[in-house]
Design a protein around this motif. Structure first.
Motif, PDB file in Angstrom:
ATOM      1  N   THR A 122      29.241  46.761  56.309  1.00  0.00           N
ATOM      2  CA  THR A 122      30.202  45.758  56.509  1.00  0.00           C
ATOM      3  C   THR A 122      29.491  44.464  56.992  1.00  0.00           C
ATOM      4  O   THR A 122      28.240  44.173  57.081  1.00  0.00           O
ATOM      5  CB  THR A 122      31.241  46.165  57.572  1.00  0.00           C
ATOM      6  OG1 THR A 122      30.409  46.537  58.701  1.00  0.00           O
ATOM      7  CG2 THR A 122      31.937  47.235  57.131  1.00  0.00           C
ATOM      8  N   ALA A 171      34.705  44.601  53.344  1.00  0.00           N
ATOM      9  CA  ALA A 171      33.100  44.978  53.907  1.00  0.00           C
ATOM     10  C   ALA A 171      32.604  43.383  53.887  1.00  0.00           C
ATOM     11  O   ALA A 171      31.458  43.459  54.560  1.00  0.00           O
ATOM     12  CB  ALA A 171      32.326  45.567  52.620  1.00  0.00           C
ATOM     13  N   ALA A 229      26.787  55.019  44.645  1.00  0.00           N
ATOM     14  CA  ALA A 229      27.819  54.823  45.128  1.00  0.00           C
ATOM     15  C   ALA A 229      28.770  54.049  44.126  1.00  0.00           C
ATOM     16  O   ALA A 229      28.070  53.004  43.581  1.00  0.00           O
ATOM     17  CB  ALA A 229      27.804  53.959  46.535  1.00  0.00           C
ATOM     18  N   GLU A 241      21.377  52.772  46.955  1.00  0.00           N
ATOM     19  CA  GLU A 241      22.214  53.930  47.469  1.00  0.00           C
ATOM     20  C   GLU A 241      22.922  54.242  46.020  1.00  0.00           C
ATOM     21  O   GLU A 241      23.426  53.440  45.114  1.00  0.00           O
ATOM     22  CB  GLU A 241      23.465  53.813  48.475  1.00  0.00           C
ATOM     23  CG  GLU A 241      24.206  52.683  48.238  1.00  0.00           C
ATOM     24  CD  GLU A 241      25.382  52.448  49.324  1.00  0.00           C
ATOM     25  OE1 GLU A 241      24.908  53.196  50.490  1.00  0.00           O
ATOM     26  OE2 GLU A 241      26.220  51.778  49.366  1.00  0.00           O
ATOM     27  N   SER A 288      23.949  49.057  45.068  1.00  0.00           N
ATOM     28  CA  SER A 288      24.637  50.391  44.775  1.00  0.00           C
ATOM     29  C   SER A 288      24.866  50.279  43.183  1.00  0.00           C
ATOM     30  O   SER A 288      25.168  49.485  42.784  1.00  0.00           O
ATOM     31  CB  SER A 288      25.758  50.400  45.772  1.00  0.00           C
ATOM     32  OG  SER A 288      26.593  49.159  45.401  1.00  0.00           O
ATOM     33  N   THR A 335      28.480  51.336  50.958  1.00  0.00           N
ATOM     34  CA  THR A 335      28.363  51.467  52.377  1.00  0.00           C
ATOM     35  C   THR A 335      28.128  49.813  53.004  1.00  0.00           C
ATOM     36  O   THR A 335      27.786  49.233  52.517  1.00  0.00           O
ATOM     37  CB  THR A 335      27.605  52.189  53.163  1.00  0.00           C
ATOM     38  OG1 THR A 335      26.012  51.847  52.479  1.00  0.00           O
ATOM     39  CG2 THR A 335      27.616  53.770  52.401  1.00  0.00           C
TER      40      THR A 335
END
Length: 363
Positions: free
Chosen positions: A249, A276, A241, A239, A213, A247
């Motif tokens: 966990t 996470a 982010a 991603e 990310s 995102t």
């Protein structure tokens, strides 16, 4: 011999020899500044690659090999000879790139490859005028706002570090991490940039899955292309982010490579990592080599990193929410404070190189 000069209302004694010593040092500094651009020139025009075989060349021969102007090749060679990057033979009037310098400037697979470092520096200096104004206004300059040489040079330089140390030294130094990844662990690479570290790990651990990310969309686009080219897209997801919002966990390993100090809210990012990560997971924080005191960092590496901190990393942090501005030379104590504030209980230095500290942080 000394002389006294008046500066404002203060009289100060000047040592002329010391003054001239500094003047000549300043000339050397200007030469080094210009050399950053000429090294990048040699990299982009293929001069170093053309000389990597060690054969002595004339300016005309170098120009012919690279399809460039002989006039530029001549001046470039003389500049590089004056800076002892290439060697000049006055009898033959030919120039040679020493084998050791070829490894550093013409071999992307070498752990000593430095071409990206120069590109990163040149891109950083390119944006200096905007930094001057930001310093006047107390503003920041985001990573995405910099010249593309910053993005590409950063990836090229740090990829060299990762190729040389990540798999052979850093991962083995983390307690139990290699075994988890071999068995099929789950990894988040936060602030992944072009994905060099993510793809390297994915290639080495084919049973594990990865999420890279970064807030910089253009870098994520490059990362996706490179993951596809490396054949790991089936196990790697990228991603767009922020570090406080990636995102997933239950991660066995969450990695941050040379980016925590750039974040506006590193404590917030660390808290998100804490949420996470798996209960027995590991947060690997790779940061620039630094000591906790200013005097610890008054050396060659620290000088370069303080320069990047002034022109690149601190402005990046100030451009974001909170704007903590840890600085490139944050040091272990500040990184420990960030991890402790986020609720982590275990912190240690797992490995180090001349350019990096590697911290193992656990819940």
């Amino acid at each position: 011999m000394t002389e006294t000069v008046v500066q404002g209302t203060t009289q100060r004694t000047i040592d002329p020899d010391k003054l001239m010593s500094f003047v000549f040092r300043a000339v050397d500094e200007v030469g080094a500044t210009l050399n950053t651009a000429t090294v990048v020139m040699g990299d982009k025009l293929g001069y170093y690659t053309a000389m990597a075989d060690g054969r002595p060349v004339t300016p005309a021969e170098l120009a012919e090999r690279t399809g460039t102007s002989e006039h530029y090749a001549r001046e470039w060679l003389n500049n590089q000879a004056a800076g002892a990057v290439v060697e000049y033979d006055a009898e033959t009037r030919r120039y040679t790139l020493p084998a050791e310098h070829a490894v550093a400037l013409a071999d992307p697979t070498s752990p000593a490859y430095l071409a990206g470092f120069f590109q990163l520096a040149l891109g950083t200096v390119h944006d200096a005028e905007s930094i001057y104004q930001a310093a006047r206004d107390g503003d920041g300059i985001g990573w995405h706002e910099h010249h593309t040489d910053v993005h590409h040079g950063c990836e090229r330089f740090f990829r060299t570090m990762y190729n040389g140390h990540l798999l052979g030294e850093w991962i083995p130094a983390l307690d139990g991490v290699a075994a988890k990844l071999e068995a099929g662990g789950k990894v988040a690479d936060v602030g992944c940039g072009h994905g060099a570290s993510t793809i390297l790990l994915a290639t080495a651990f084919p049973n594990a899955t990865f999420v890279g990310s970064d807030y910089h969309e253009a870098s994520i686009e490059v990362a996706r292309e490179r993951a596809a080219a490396a054949g790991v897209s089936d196990r790697v997801t990228f991603e767009v982010a922020p570090a406080t919002g990636f995102t997933g966990t239950g991660y066995d390993l969450i990695a941050m490579f040379d980016c925590l100090h750039d974040m506006g809210d590193p404590v917030g990012a660390a808290r998100h990592v804490r949420d996470a990560i798996a209960p027995d997971g590991t947060w690997m924080v790779v940061e620039p080599m630094a000591g906790d005191r200013v005097e610890d960092n008054l050396n060659t590496v620290g000088r370069a990193y303080y320069g990047f901190s002034t022109l690149l990393c601190t402005p990046a942090s100030l451009s974001q929410d909170v704007g903590l501005a840890l600085g490139t030379q944050a040091g272990p104590a500040k990184i420990r404070d960030v991890s402790t504030a986020a609720g982590f209980t275990a912190f240690r230095t797992a490995a180090s190189t001349p350019f990096n500290n590697v911290f193992e942080v656990r819940p």
